[in-house]
Design a protein around this motif. Structure first.
Motif, PDB file in Angstrom:
ATOM      1  N   SER A  93       1.843  18.787  -1.214  1.00  0.00           N
ATOM      2  CA  SER A  93       1.850  17.349  -1.508  1.00  0.00           C
ATOM      3  C   SER A  93       1.241  16.552  -0.357  1.00  0.00           C
ATOM      4  CB  SER A  93       3.274  16.863  -1.796  1.00  0.00           C
ATOM      5  OG  SER A  93       4.113  17.030  -0.672  1.00  0.00           O
ATOM      6  N   GLN A  94       1.478  16.981   0.883  1.00  0.00           N
ATOM      7  CA  GLN A  94       0.868  16.310   2.026  1.00  0.00           C
ATOM      8  C   GLN A  94      -0.651  16.471   2.029  1.00  0.00           C
ATOM      9  OE1 GLN A  94       2.358  14.558   4.975  1.00  0.00           O
ATOM     10  NE2 GLN A  94       3.845  14.236   3.335  1.00  0.00           N
ATOM     11  N   LEU A  95      -1.122  17.671   1.683  1.00  0.00           N
ATOM     12  CA  LEU A  95      -2.567  17.895   1.607  1.00  0.00           C
ATOM     13  C   LEU A  95      -3.210  17.034   0.518  1.00  0.00           C
ATOM     14  CD1 LEU A  95      -2.713  21.778   2.063  1.00  0.00           C
ATOM     15  CD2 LEU A  95      -3.517  20.043   3.691  1.00  0.00           C
ATOM     16  N   LEU A  96      -2.538  16.908  -0.616  1.00  0.00           N
ATOM     17  CA  LEU A  96      -3.071  16.081  -1.696  1.00  0.00           C
ATOM     18  C   LEU A  96      -3.116  14.604  -1.300  1.00  0.00           C
ATOM     19  CD1 LEU A  96      -1.346  17.730  -4.796  1.00  0.00           C
ATOM     20  CD2 LEU A  96      -3.750  17.889  -4.129  1.00  0.00           C
ATOM     21  N   LEU A  97      -2.064  14.136  -0.636  1.00  0.00           N
ATOM     22  CA  LEU A  97      -2.057  12.749  -0.163  1.00  0.00           C
ATOM     23  C   LEU A  97      -3.175  12.525   0.853  1.00  0.00           C
ATOM     24  CD1 LEU A  97       1.782  12.131   0.200  1.00  0.00           C
ATOM     25  CD2 LEU A  97       0.253  11.040  -1.446  1.00  0.00           C
ATOM     26  N   GLY A  98      -3.400  13.528   1.715  1.00  0.00           N
ATOM     27  CA  GLY A  98      -4.492  13.425   2.674  1.00  0.00           C
ATOM     28  C   GLY A  98      -5.845  13.352   1.976  1.00  0.00           C
ATOM     29  N   ALA A  99      -6.020  14.127   0.915  1.00  0.00           N
ATOM     30  CA  ALA A  99      -7.283  14.116   0.175  1.00  0.00           C
ATOM     31  C   ALA A  99      -7.544  12.741  -0.445  1.00  0.00           C
ATOM     32  CB  ALA A  99      -7.258  15.193  -0.911  1.00  0.00           C
ATOM     33  N   SER A 117     -11.050   1.303  -9.095  1.00  0.00           N
ATOM     34  CA  SER A 117     -10.881   2.579  -8.396  1.00  0.00           C
ATOM     35  C   SER A 117      -9.725   2.514  -7.411  1.00  0.00           C
ATOM     36  CB  SER A 117     -12.174   2.969  -7.678  1.00  0.00           C
ATOM     37  OG  SER A 117     -12.587   1.948  -6.791  1.00  0.00           O
ATOM     38  N   LEU A 118      -9.510   1.343  -6.796  1.00  0.00           N
ATOM     39  CA  LEU A 118      -8.392   1.225  -5.852  1.00  0.00           C
ATOM     40  C   LEU A 118      -7.060   1.379  -6.571  1.00  0.00           C
ATOM     41  CD1 LEU A 118      -8.149  -1.213  -2.888  1.00  0.00           C
ATOM     42  CD2 LEU A 118      -6.172  -0.917  -4.374  1.00  0.00           C
ATOM     43  N   LEU A 119      -6.943   0.754  -7.756  1.00  0.00           N
ATOM     44  CA  LEU A 119      -5.708   0.883  -8.528  1.00  0.00           C
ATOM     45  C   LEU A 119      -5.502   2.323  -8.997  1.00  0.00           C
ATOM     46  CD1 LEU A 119      -5.734  -2.390 -10.687  1.00  0.00           C
ATOM     47  CD2 LEU A 119      -4.326  -1.891  -8.673  1.00  0.00           C
ATOM     48  N   ALA A 120      -6.590   2.980  -9.380  1.00  0.00           N
ATOM     49  CA  ALA A 120      -6.473   4.369  -9.817  1.00  0.00           C
ATOM     50  C   ALA A 120      -6.001   5.256  -8.674  1.00  0.00           C
ATOM     51  CB  ALA A 120      -7.829   4.855 -10.346  1.00  0.00           C
ATOM     52  N   LEU A 121      -6.555   5.050  -7.485  1.00  0.00           N
ATOM     53  CA  LEU A 121      -6.138   5.838  -6.321  1.00  0.00           C
ATOM     54  C   LEU A 121      -4.687   5.532  -5.942  1.00  0.00           C
ATOM     55  CD1 LEU A 121      -9.400   5.511  -4.224  1.00  0.00           C
ATOM     56  CD2 LEU A 121      -8.474   7.635  -5.171  1.00  0.00           C
ATOM     57  N   ALA A 122      -4.295   4.267  -6.092  1.00  0.00           N
ATOM     58  CA  ALA A 122      -2.904   3.899  -5.811  1.00  0.00           C
ATOM     59  C   ALA A 122      -1.958   4.598  -6.780  1.00  0.00           C
ATOM     60  CB  ALA A 122      -2.725   2.385  -5.893  1.00  0.00           C
ATOM     61  N   ALA A 123      -2.340   4.691  -8.056  1.00  0.00           N
ATOM     62  CA  ALA A 123      -1.508   5.369  -9.050  1.00  0.00           C
ATOM     63  C   ALA A 123      -1.400   6.859  -8.744  1.00  0.00           C
ATOM     64  CB  ALA A 123      -2.083   5.154 -10.449  1.00  0.00           C
ATOM     65  N   ILE A 128       1.830  11.532  -6.703  1.00  0.00           N
ATOM     66  CA  ILE A 128       2.066  12.615  -5.744  1.00  0.00           C
ATOM     67  C   ILE A 128       3.351  12.357  -4.957  1.00  0.00           C
ATOM     68  CG2 ILE A 128       1.136  13.848  -3.745  1.00  0.00           C
ATOM     69  CD1 ILE A 128      -1.670  13.048  -4.746  1.00  0.00           C
ATOM     70  N   ALA A 129       3.608  11.087  -4.654  1.00  0.00           N
ATOM     71  CA  ALA A 129       4.799  10.738  -3.864  1.00  0.00           C
ATOM     72  C   ALA A 129       6.094  11.059  -4.602  1.00  0.00           C
ATOM     73  CB  ALA A 129       4.766   9.258  -3.498  1.00  0.00           C
ATOM     74  N   THR A 130       6.073  11.123  -5.935  1.00  0.00           N
ATOM     75  CA  THR A 130       7.298  11.468  -6.662  1.00  0.00           C
ATOM     76  C   THR A 130       7.731  12.898  -6.373  1.00  0.00           C
ATOM     77  OG1 THR A 130       6.073  12.194  -8.642  1.00  0.00           O
ATOM     78  CG2 THR A 130       6.739   9.879  -8.529  1.00  0.00           C
TER      79      THR A 130
END
Length: 435
Positions: A93-99, A117-123, A128-130
């Motif tokens: 999950s940390q690697l995915l957040l880093g990506a 795109s910013l909203l999509a990345l925020a979603a 991932i944070a869940t």
């Protein structure tokens, strides 16, 4: 036997005792780096949305989009944490957040980031944070014996506060000298650092027990976590205490801002001082909470009720000086209550259910976060800042007090146990139902 663990009575009460474990020291350093990077990104993201849209409402929308997955997918995220090895889950999950952070940095550097795109990345980040949030929280607890979990949680709260201060300050410096993309890249590097530390962590045997038989043969569905939570009176009571406190109190960025600049006729600088005192009280409360060994729901309720009564006194403050004197113990009591409540939440469920219980909790917490400010704002419209603080505090204290009295009446009832026939063992389930 000499090999038995030391009793709680003779154990250290130092708030830093969790740092006696080498893995916990490394985990704390990793969390400090990660929190600093996260707050750099959050600060820059708000500025970036304003630059793109010029709308404060759009800034709020981006924050809501990132928080929305917690409401919809926290239960699934908790189930993932229970199903997969905790270290693997946290590292992935940390690697995915880093990506995601690196992808955002590239888009910003190429001037290709728009609002969609910013909203999509925020979603994606929120989704991932869940998984990441419960995985990292439980992994940190696995690094210490259960009696030291309050210390680990208190240290984590201090690390979070320090990371927030450092990240917010560094965000402005980074944007001014290097650029907005660098803040996202720095956050991506912070996630990589955490992921690189995880493989070297060594959970202690007592805390890391996964109860493999139960986890392998039992139900690993979301429903099991919901059923356990709903049938566990301690957790339901804890949710009630935390929920009413979150809705009718704690939103001091709203209530105290209006009180200071309105009825007390002080300036924005005075509210900054009040905010600083609140932060100091929160840190002191986390340190004191870290000294606990066996926090209980009753302790959480008593501390929350004390904080609510101090909130009433704060609402009645005749001057900014009196307000500052009262705000400090109020913040200490509420921070201690939060630390104790988190320790109960993360140690009460069986090991194989803790991810899903945290998933339930995070979903409930998102509801509180969404409903609290509007409800408090409506109360302020009807009763003013003073009235909202006083009425909210009295209601919180009354509800918690009534709950504590009702719980005490239930526990003083002495069960009648019929004498067993010769050689008959009394029913174990009947003798073990006390919460």
């Amino acid at each position: 036997m000499s090999s038995s663990p030391p009793s709680v009575k003779g154990a250290s009460r130092s708030p830093w005792r969790s740092l006696n474990h080498r893995s916990m020291r490394w985990w704390s350093v990793a969390n400090l780096v990660s929190n600093t990077g996260t707050w750099m990104q959050l600060t820059v993201q708000n500025l970036l949305v304003l630059q793109i849209t010029g709308s404060a409402a759009a800034t709020g929308l981006s924050m809501s989009v990132q928080a929305a997955p917690a409401l919809l997918m926290s239960l699934v995220g908790g189930a993932v944490v229970d199903r997969w090895p905790r270290k693997v889950t946290a590292a992935v999950s940390q690697l995915l957040l880093g990506a995601v952070a690196f992808a955002t940095a590239v888009l910003v550097a190429l001037d290709r980031l728009d609002m969609t795109s910013l909203l999509a990345l925020a979603a994606v980040t929120g989704t991932i944070a869940t998984v990441d949030a419960p995985a990292c929280a439980l992994l940190g607890n696995d690094l210490v014996p259960e009696r030291d979990v309050p210390s680990a949680i208190g240290v984590g709260a201090l690390v979070h506060s320090a990371g927030r201060l450092a990240g917010t300050a560094l965000a402005g410096v980074t944007v001014a000298f290097v650029g907005t993309a660098a803040a996202y890249a720095a956050n991506g590097l912070s996630f990589l650092f955490v992921a690189s530390v995880v493989p070297f962590l060594r959970p202690v045997r007592a805390a890391a027990g996964r109860e493999p038989a139960a986890a392998d043969s039992g139900d690993l569905t979301v429903r099991e976590g919901l059923v356990f939570f709903a049938r566990r009176p301690r957790l339901v009571a804890l949710a009630g205490i935390t929920g009413i406190s979150a809705v009718l109190g704690r939103n001091y960025g709203l209530t105290l801002a209006v009180l200071v600049t309105g009825p007390l006729a002080a300036g924005a600088g005075s509210f900054g001082t009040v905010s600083t005192v609140l932060a100091v009280g929160g840190i002191l409360g986390a340190v004191l909470g870290a000294r606990l060994h066996r926090p209980s729901v009753r302790m959480v309720g008593v501390l929350a009720a004390l904080g609510a009564l101090l909130q009433v006194a704060v609402g009645l403050s005749p001057s900014i000086t009196v307000l500052l004197v009262l705000v400090l113990p109020m913040a200490v009591a509420e921070s201690m209550s939060d630390t104790a409540g988190t320790a109960v939440l993360q140690t009460d469920p069986p090991a194989h259910l803790r991810g899903r219980v945290l998933g339930v909790w995070n979903g409930i917490g998102t509801v509180w976060g969404l409903t609290g400010p509007p409800a408090l704002g409506l109360l302020m419209e009807l009763a003013g800042a003073r009235g909202a603080l006083v009425a909210g505090g009295l209601l919180v204290a009354a509800v918690i007090g009534a709950g504590l009295v009702a719980a005490r009446r239930r526990t003083v009832v002495t069960p009648v146990i019929l004498p067993a026939e010769p050689g008959e063992v009394p029913d174990r389930e009947a003798l073990g139902t006390a919460a």
